[in-house]
Design an enzyme around this catalytic site. Structure first.
Site, PDB file in Angstrom:
ATOM      1  N   HIS B 208       0.815  -1.208   0.000  1.00 26.20           N
ATOM      2  CA  HIS B 208       0.000   0.000   0.000  1.00 26.20           C
ATOM      3  C   HIS B 208       0.849   1.260   0.000  1.00 26.20           C
ATOM      4  O   HIS B 208       0.333   2.352  -0.191  1.00 26.20           O
ATOM      5  CB  HIS B 208      -0.989  -0.031   1.168  1.00 26.20           C
ATOM      6  N   SER B 212       0.106  -1.291  -6.393  1.00 25.72           N
ATOM      7  CA  SER B 212       0.245  -2.436  -7.294  1.00 25.72           C
ATOM      8  C   SER B 212       1.015  -2.057  -8.551  1.00 25.72           C
ATOM      9  O   SER B 212       0.867  -0.947  -9.060  1.00 25.72           O
ATOM     10  CB  SER B 212      -1.134  -2.931  -7.721  1.00 25.72           C
ATOM     11  N   LYS B 235     -14.040  -7.951  -8.419  1.00 26.09           N
ATOM     12  CA  LYS B 235     -13.210  -8.770  -9.311  1.00 26.09           C
ATOM     13  C   LYS B 235     -12.535  -9.889  -8.514  1.00 26.09           C
ATOM     14  O   LYS B 235     -12.444 -11.033  -8.974  1.00 26.09           O
ATOM     15  CB  LYS B 235     -12.161  -7.886  -9.987  1.00 26.09           C
ATOM     16  N   ASP B 236     -12.081  -9.560  -7.300  1.00 24.90           N
ATOM     17  CA  ASP B 236     -11.455 -10.583  -6.456  1.00 24.90           C
ATOM     18  C   ASP B 236     -12.462 -11.643  -6.027  1.00 24.90           C
ATOM     19  O   ASP B 236     -12.135 -12.823  -5.937  1.00 24.90           O
ATOM     20  CB  ASP B 236     -10.816  -9.935  -5.219  1.00 24.90           C
ATOM     21  N   GLU B 279       6.185 -33.698  -0.998  1.00 25.49           N
ATOM     22  CA  GLU B 279       4.974 -33.223  -1.654  1.00 25.49           C
ATOM     23  C   GLU B 279       5.349 -32.515  -2.950  1.00 25.49           C
ATOM     24  O   GLU B 279       6.470 -32.043  -3.117  1.00 25.49           O
ATOM     25  CB  GLU B 279       4.237 -32.253  -0.728  1.00 25.49           C
TER      26      GLU B 279
END
Lengths: 213, 420
Positions: B208, B212, B235-236, B279
């Protein structure tokens, strides 16, 4: 579709290409009560004297729907909440076979090939030219041929043994994952719900983003 | 009434300004693609893992004599215990899938570049914490693969100079992986997620502050930034819906596909499984470890293979914006690197033969070479691209953004001039 996505997809698909190297017979695992009940019966006759199913209690069999009369016959005087322990003690079994017979509760999930492994193994017994009983899948096995595959059965007997093996595998598949039916059922509802929810999110997203020129 | 309460709170705690600054007014580039959904998804998976984990811990017993049985108790007797456990086990894979995608996006679009280095490094720290947490969690079911995986990996600390043997004993709390190891791994597996939550807060504070990145790679002027809410919240959420569908397919219809059959056999220190595999998310790094014939060298190579990502801000010397988007050589390198990762994963999975060891060594070499050649290639690519002329769209974008920012600066100066 962009290249990045394609590569990501290929990566995830390749996981399934890495299966087991052994050639196993494919078994159709039955999920219906009669097959599983037959499997339980065959297992009580052929396996239970040496092998335990310690995560399954007699009560679980009745709760699943296997006839109470049969279960009572198997448990004798033992309380309903007794796990299905082997009839032979572990020490005796170890002396007789020089190995501890493994617990079968998770057997269909504990080998590469899952149910197919177990099915193929049960049917892989044969008699060598020297007259010794051996197993194609697991040559060093200490377990005597439980279903009689090594006695060169004719076609009809062969079919019966295959059926028994399939029933036993079906029962053990249930025993390894008793909540499977419930899981698949719930899964359908959850996916259905999520599809509707996601479609709504998509429409709302389109509407909100339409505010931007 | 509601207003009064908000005022009362705001006089004592910056609630409104926080929501404004970080949610409703938080400026987000409008051109973000769906590849920018994965940070949010990682946060969701973290919460899912925390919740399912806490409920699992209510029924789990960290004791070598009881832990395997307690997992079966959860799977069979606890109400919806099977759901909790399958969600948690699948969630671990989902977490790595999301994080790897998140990292791949950062690498592809060059989001690690100035001014986002600290953001990238906090992410790198999160990756290490996640790996440690996943590794310790894998011991808890106390199956064969749990036991032998932990044995092999703790054994690697023998490579520590001078005090290697002592370090291994100190980590295990015993000469072999045993009850002491299980209980401490459980304690730390419960603790680490909360450390991760703290690190995520730092990661978000860094985000922040620098905001982005975006596919163009150019910091966008105000006109191309839109508020996070409602545009990116919805959108998320849409992305979350898609993610949950895929996740549910695994949880409900193929939950055992990501589990090793050998882990359904209780741990037995006397019997080594035919081949010990980690894994899937550790396979490429495991392959690098095995590709170096010398153990110390292998451990160093494996450590480096995870840590090298942190050097990307220094290694990438190109000034062309947008990461791989406008840089053909970097793009080629990126895809080759992905293919190399998959190849290493395969090598890590299969039983080693002379052939796969050779493939693994070549792939390991390519892995490190991909990083090693980034400085040279990025510099050469930059001068080649400038000589050849950048694509018109990039030039237009760079120009318009520069104009926009210059205009804004001018306005600001004028306003300040009038005031003073």
């Amino acid at each position: 579709m962009n290249v990045f996505l394609k590569v990501a997809l290929l990566c995830s698909l390749s996981v399934y290409a890495w299966g087991s190297e052994e050639k196993l017979d494919k078994v159709v695992v039955e999920k219906d009560l009669p097959s599983i009940e037959r499997g339980a019966e065959a297992l009580m006759n052929s396996c239970h004297s040496c092998h335990s199913l310690k995560y399954i209690k007699y009560r679980d069999l009745i709760a699943f729907g296997i006839s109470k009369q049969k279960v009572d016959g198997w448990r004798g005087e033992q309380p309903l909440d007794t796990p299905l322990m082997a009839q032979m003690s572990e020490a005796d079994a170890e002396q007789a076979f020089s190995t501890k017979p493994p617990d079968l509760s998770l057997m269909t999930k504990a080998r590469d090939g899952d149910e197919n492994y177990l099915y193929s193994y049960l049917l892989a017994y044969y008699t060598t030219a020297e007259g010794v009983v051996s197993n194609h899948i697991f040559p060093t096995t200490k377990m005597p041929d439980p279903l009689g595959m090594s006695g060169s059965p004719d076609a009809a007997q062969h079919a019966v043994i295959e059926g028994q093996a399939r029933d036993i595998v079906s029962f053990l598949s249930w025993a390894a994952d008793p909540h499977e039916a419930e899981r698949l059922q719930l899964g359908k509802y959850i996916i259905g719900y999520l599809l509707v929810l996601t479609a709504l999110f998509y429409l709302v997203k389109k509407q909100i983003w339409a505010r931007l020129k | 009434m509601a207003n009064n309460i908000m005022n009362w709170i705001d006089e004592r705690f910056p609630l409104t300004s926080f929501v404004k600054h970080d949610l409703t007014d938080y400026p987000t580039p409008r051109n973000l693609s769906y590849w920018w959904n994965f940070g949010f998804l990682a946060g969701i998976v973290l919460v899912l893992q925390l919740i399912t984990g806490i409920f699992l811990a209510m029924h789990y017993k960290a004791d070598v004599a009881m832990s395997f049985d307690s997992i079966q108790h959860i799977m069979r007797d606890v109400n919806y215990g099977w759901l909790l456990r399958y969600m948690h086990a699948t969630g671990a894979s989902a977490f790595f899938f999301v994080i790897f995608t998140h990292m791949a996006r950062t690498l592809y679009y060059g989001s690690y570049r100035a001014p986002r280095e600290l953001l990238w490094w906090t992410g790198q720290g999160l990756l290490l914490l996640l790996m440690a947490t996943a590794f310790m969690g894998y011991l808890l079911p106390w199956g064969q693969m749990s036991f032998w995986g932990a044995t092999v990996i703790t054994n690697l600390f023998k490579a520590t100079p001078f005090i290697g043997d002592q370090v291994v004993i100190w980590l295990r709390g015993d000469y072999t992986v045993g009850d002491a190891t299980l209980t401490r791994f459980f304690a730390l597996h419960y603790l680490m997620p909360f450390v991760i939550v703290g690190a995520v807060v730092i990661h978000l504070v860094a985000l922040h502050s620098v905001k982005s990145s975006n596919p163009s790679g150019i910091d966008l002027a105000a006109k191309d930034n839109i508020p996070f809410h409602p545009y990116f919240t919805i959108k998320d959420l849409y992305g979350l819906g898609i993610f949950l569908i895929v996740y549910s397919v695994f949880v409900f219809f193929m939950p055992n596909s990501l589990m090793e059959p050998a882990n359904n056999i209780p741990a037995n220190p006397m019997v080594t499984p035919n081949h010990i595999v980690p894994e899937w998310y550790f396979l490429p790094f495991y392959a690098i470890l095995r590709s170096v014939p010398n153990m110390v060298g292998g451990v160093i190579a494996m450590g480096l293979s995870v840590m090298l990502f942190a050097f990307m801000p220094f290694l990438d010397r190109s000034r062309i914006p947008g990461g791989a988007r406008y840089r053909p050589f970097y793009r080629l390198q990126f895809y080759l690197f992905l293919i190399d990762m998959v190849l290493l994963g395969w090598v890590g999975y299969v039983h080693p033969t002379d052939q796969t060891i050779l493939i693994g060594q070549v792939a390991t070499f390519v892995y490190f070479a991909s990083f090693f050649f980034v400085p040279m290639i990025s510099k050469m690519e930059e001068s080649w691209l400038i000589k050849r002329g950048l694509p018109a769209e990039v030039m237009v974008l760079i120009d318009s953004e520069a104009n926009e920012i210059a205009k804004k600066q001018l306005k600001k100066n004028q306003r300040n001039g009038v005031q003073s």
